[in-house]
Design an enzyme around this catalytic site. Structure first.
Site, short mmCIF file in Angstrom:
data_model
loop_
_atom_site.label_atom_id
_atom_site.label_comp_id
_atom_site.label_asym_id
_atom_site.label_seq_id
_atom_site.Cartn_x
_atom_site.Cartn_y
_atom_site.Cartn_z
N ASN A 141 -10.37 -2.76 -5.60
CA ASN A 141 -9.56 -1.83 -6.42
C ASN A 141 -10.11 -1.71 -7.85
O ASN A 141 -9.84 -0.73 -8.54
CB ASN A 141 -8.10 -2.30 -6.52
CG ASN A 141 -7.32 -2.20 -5.23
OD1 ASN A 141 -6.38 -2.95 -5.02
ND2 ASN A 141 -7.68 -1.27 -4.35
N ASP A 168 0.83 -1.21 0.00
CA ASP A 168 0.00 0.00 0.00
C ASP A 168 0.87 1.26 0.00
O ASP A 168 1.98 1.26 0.53
CB ASP A 168 -0.90 -0.02 1.25
CG ASP A 168 -2.06 0.94 1.12
OD1 ASP A 168 -2.32 1.44 -0.01
OD2 ASP A 168 -2.72 1.22 2.14
C1 FPP Z 1 -1.97 0.25 -3.35
O1 FPP Z 1 -1.50 1.57 -3.33
C2 FPP Z 1 -1.46 -0.42 -4.52
C3 FPP Z 1 -2.23 -0.90 -5.53
C4 FPP Z 1 -3.69 -0.82 -5.55
C5 FPP Z 1 -1.63 -1.51 -6.72
C6 FPP Z 1 -0.37 -2.23 -6.42
C7 FPP Z 1 0.26 -2.56 -7.68
C8 FPP Z 1 1.57 -2.72 -7.84
C9 FPP Z 1 2.60 -2.63 -6.78
C10 FPP Z 1 2.06 -3.04 -9.18
C11 FPP Z 1 1.79 -4.47 -9.37
C12 FPP Z 1 2.36 -4.92 -10.55
C13 FPP Z 1 2.36 -6.22 -10.88
C14 FPP Z 1 3.00 -6.57 -12.13
C15 FPP Z 1 1.75 -7.30 -10.11
P1 FPP Z 1 -2.56 2.74 -3.42
O2 FPP Z 1 -2.76 3.07 -4.86
O3 FPP Z 1 -3.80 2.33 -2.70
O4 FPP Z 1 -1.80 3.88 -2.71
P2 FPP Z 1 -2.45 5.04 -1.83
O5 FPP Z 1 -3.17 4.37 -0.70
O6 FPP Z 1 -1.27 5.82 -1.40
O7 FPP Z 1 -3.37 5.79 -2.75
#
Ligand code: FPP
Length: 228
Positions: A63, A15
């Protein structure tokens, strides 16, 4: 207490990619790209430390309700990862698996993911599992429906084998980055006795040394599994 105890199975809720990007005045998509790069380095480091199973929460069913532009950016990363990095996993002896409902993804993305995991099936060094379009409750309900269809009563061990993680041992250590302290529908059944570790760092900033600190913290805990 045994010092230097290494968890066999580490699961990570990655996250904070969005906040990492926001802090740098970058688009969220670059936060996810930085997250993907870190994910590659971190899993490599975990296997080097002797962890055998690494499971990463890459996209939850919830998501999927994010704006289409953000999802498109994440899907682009999946396409890159499952073509280029799936091959690297195979070369490095890491089996690549996916859990989650791929039918919720655009068909071409789902197909790329499937082909990538087929390319990297054997892993003498370890198993990397990516949770994509995954929801813990959904997984439990699907397993329950499977049990109903089979028409027999199940013991806990039999039931856990019906989950999408059926071939994996339960996680020993669940790490969440980004400062929140919750499981957010990740490995709900499987994490019953996992040690939980929360880091305030956004995922792209969670370095190899941070994983070492989490493993060290894990090693210092006494796991009693409900016994005294
Ligand atoms: C959460 O951070 C992260 C995600 C919803 C996506 C995670 C994806 C990756 C790390 C890339 C994955 C790639 C592969 C190839 C599997 P957030 O967007 O919720 O962050 P925030 O809470 O700060 O908004």
């Amino acid at each position: 207490m045994e010092s230097g105890r290494i968890p066999r199975h580490v699961a990570v809720i990655m996250d904070g990619n969005g906040r990492w990007a926001k802090k740098r005045l970058l688009p969220r998509s670059l936060g996810h790209r930085a997250g993907m790069e870190r994910m590659i380095g971190l899993s490599e480091h975990a296997f080097d430390r002797g962890v055998r199973y690494v499971t990463l929460f890459a996209l939850s069913t919830e998501n999927l309700a994010r704006p289409q532009a953000e999802l498109d950016g994440i899907f682009r990363l999946f396409r890159d990862y499952f073509t280029v990095h799936a091959e690297t996993c195979r070369e490095k002896g890491i089996a690549l698996r996916v859990i989650g409902d791929l039918s919720l993804l655009p068909p071409d993305v789902a197909e790329t993911v499937r082909r990538g995991t087929e390319a990297a099936q054997k892993g003498e060094r370890g198993t990397l599992t990516l949770a994509i379009a995954y929801g813990g409750r959904r997984d439990i309900v699907e397993a329950a429906n499977r049990a109903v269809r089979e028409g027999r009563e199940l013991r806990e061990e039999d039931f856990s084998r019906l989950l999408s993680t059926g071939e994996l041992p339960p996680p020993d250590l669940v790490i969440r980055t980004g400062g929140e302290k919750r499981l957010s529908n990740f490995l709900l059944f499987e994490s019953a006795y996992a040690e939980l570790y929360f880091s305030g760092k956004n995922f792209p900033d969670f370095g190899d040394g941070d994983l070492d600190a989490a493993i060290e913290d894990y090693a210092s805990r006494e796991r009693r599994f409900g016994k005294i």
